[in-house]
Design an enzyme around this catalytic site. Structure first.
Site, PDB file in Angstrom:
ATOM      1  CE  LYS A   9     -13.852  11.108 -23.211  1.00  0.00           C
ATOM      2  NZ  LYS A   9     -13.164  10.266 -22.186  1.00  0.00           N
ATOM      3  CE1 TYR A  49     -11.643  14.382 -18.869  1.00  0.00           C
ATOM      4  CE2 TYR A  49     -10.559  14.723 -20.983  1.00  0.00           C
ATOM      5  CZ  TYR A  49     -11.584  14.167 -20.232  1.00  0.00           C
ATOM      6  OH  TYR A  49     -12.548  13.390 -20.839  1.00  0.00           O
ATOM      7  CG  ASN A 112     -13.916   6.633 -22.190  1.00  0.00           C
ATOM      8  OD1 ASN A 112     -13.751   7.690 -22.807  1.00  0.00           O
ATOM      9  ND2 ASN A 112     -13.914   6.577 -20.864  1.00  0.00           N
ATOM     10  CG  HIS A 115     -16.527  14.448 -20.779  1.00  0.00           C
ATOM     11  ND1 HIS A 115     -15.788  14.132 -19.658  1.00  0.00           N
ATOM     12  CD2 HIS A 115     -17.267  15.536 -20.450  1.00  0.00           C
ATOM     13  CE1 HIS A 115     -16.072  15.010 -18.700  1.00  0.00           C
ATOM     14  NE2 HIS A 115     -16.970  15.871 -19.158  1.00  0.00           N
ATOM     15  CD  GLU A 126     -16.955  18.592 -17.218  1.00  0.00           C
ATOM     16  OE1 GLU A 126     -17.980  18.129 -17.781  1.00  0.00           O
ATOM     17  OE2 GLU A 126     -16.165  17.890 -16.554  1.00  0.00           O
TER      18      GLU A 126
HETATM   19  N1  UDP Z   1      -9.140   7.485 -18.089  1.00  0.00           N
HETATM   20  C1  UDP Z   1      -8.035   6.730 -18.432  1.00  0.00           C
HETATM   21  N2  UDP Z   1      -7.619   5.757 -17.545  1.00  0.00           N
HETATM   22  C2  UDP Z   1      -8.231   5.517 -16.368  1.00  0.00           C
HETATM   23  C3  UDP Z   1      -9.356   6.298 -16.020  1.00  0.00           C
HETATM   24  C4  UDP Z   1      -9.784   7.271 -16.913  1.00  0.00           C
HETATM   25  O1  UDP Z   1      -7.442   6.919 -19.477  1.00  0.00           O
HETATM   26  O2  UDP Z   1      -7.822   4.624 -15.621  1.00  0.00           O
HETATM   27  C5  UDP Z   1      -9.606   8.525 -19.027  1.00  0.00           C
HETATM   28  C6  UDP Z   1     -10.910   8.154 -19.738  1.00  0.00           C
HETATM   29  O3  UDP Z   1     -10.866   8.685 -21.066  1.00  0.00           O
HETATM   30  C7  UDP Z   1     -11.940   8.853 -18.894  1.00  0.00           C
HETATM   31  C8  UDP Z   1     -11.213  10.136 -18.523  1.00  0.00           C
HETATM   32  O4  UDP Z   1      -9.866   9.721 -18.313  1.00  0.00           O
HETATM   33  O5  UDP Z   1     -13.138   9.054 -19.583  1.00  0.00           O
HETATM   34  C9  UDP Z   1     -11.712  10.842 -17.294  1.00  0.00           C
HETATM   35  O6  UDP Z   1     -11.716   9.928 -16.219  1.00  0.00           O
HETATM   36  P1  UDP Z   1     -12.963   9.854 -15.238  1.00  0.00           P
HETATM   37  O7  UDP Z   1     -12.551   9.022 -14.074  1.00  0.00           O
HETATM   38  O8  UDP Z   1     -13.459  11.225 -14.958  1.00  0.00           O
HETATM   39  O9  UDP Z   1     -14.031   9.009 -16.082  1.00  0.00           O
HETATM   40  P2  UDP Z   1     -15.416   9.456 -16.751  1.00  0.00           P
HETATM   41  O10 UDP Z   1     -16.018  10.514 -15.880  1.00  0.00           O
HETATM   42  O11 UDP Z   1     -15.100   9.960 -18.136  1.00  0.00           O
HETATM   43  O12 UDP Z   1     -16.229   8.198 -16.781  1.00  0.00           O
HETATM   44 MG    MG Z   2     -15.212  12.289 -15.204  1.00  0.00          MG
END
Ligand code: UDP
Ligand code: MG
Length: 138
Positions: A9, A49, A112, A115, A126
């Site tokens: 990211k 997303y 974070n 992805h 994706e």
């Molecule tokens: N995210 C966020 N706040 C939250 C949860 C997720 O900003 O409370 C963002 C974070 O960058 C995350 C992305 O949205 O990686 C997609 O969320 P997901 O629940 O799919 O998490 P991931 O699969 O990336 O662990």
């Molecule tokens: Mg996810």
């Protein structure tokens, strides 16, 4: 052999972690089947997303994902979807296990670093969002 989509990211690129993260994938034995650097616009980040479009964090997340270049990769290997998720660590770095990429490098739950696809169907969507079949090494 399974495939997954990985993204370094904008925060990972800005922090100079491209090499570290690719090295980790190689050490793990993942094959890199495709890779490129792109800078998504807001619409492209929203499309990627779309599954999260009703979440409160959607607007901020898609602003973040379009804030700078990212490195997108197709990783290949046995059970690579789950193994990549394990190496990444929990979404919230505060909850991520020691030694995971997010634990080591991430600032917060949004920014974070990486992805990774979470299931075979999402991996398929994706990967095809960023790569056509000619761009993926067989
Ligand atoms: N995210 C966020 N706040 C939250 C949860 C997720 O900003 O409370 C963002 C974070 O960058 C995350 C992305 O949205 O990686 C997609 O969320 P997901 O629940 O799919 O998490 P991931 O699969 O990336 O662990
Ligand atoms: Mg996810």
């Amino acid at each position: 052999m399974e495939r997954t989509l990985s993204i370094i990211k904008p925060d990972g690129v800005k922090k100079g972690l491209i090499g570290e993260i690719i090295k980790r994938f190689e050490q793990e034995g993942f094959k890199i089947a495709a890779m490129k650097m792109i800078w998504m616009n807001k619409k492209q980040a929203e499309g990627f997303y779309a599954v999260h479009k009703d979440k409160p964090f959607y607007n901020s997340l898609t602003d973040f994902m379009s804030s700078g270049p990212v490195v997108v990769m197709v990783l290949e290997g046995d059970n690579v979807i789950k193994r990549n998720r394990e190496i990444m660590g929990a979404t919230d770095p505060k909850k991520a296990a020691d030694g995971t990429i997010r634990k080591m490098y991430a600032d917060n739950v949004e920014q974070n670093i990486v992805h990774g696809s979470d299931a075979p169907e999402t991996a398929k969507f994706e990967i095809s969002y960023f790569f056509n079949s000619l761009e993926i090494v067989d």
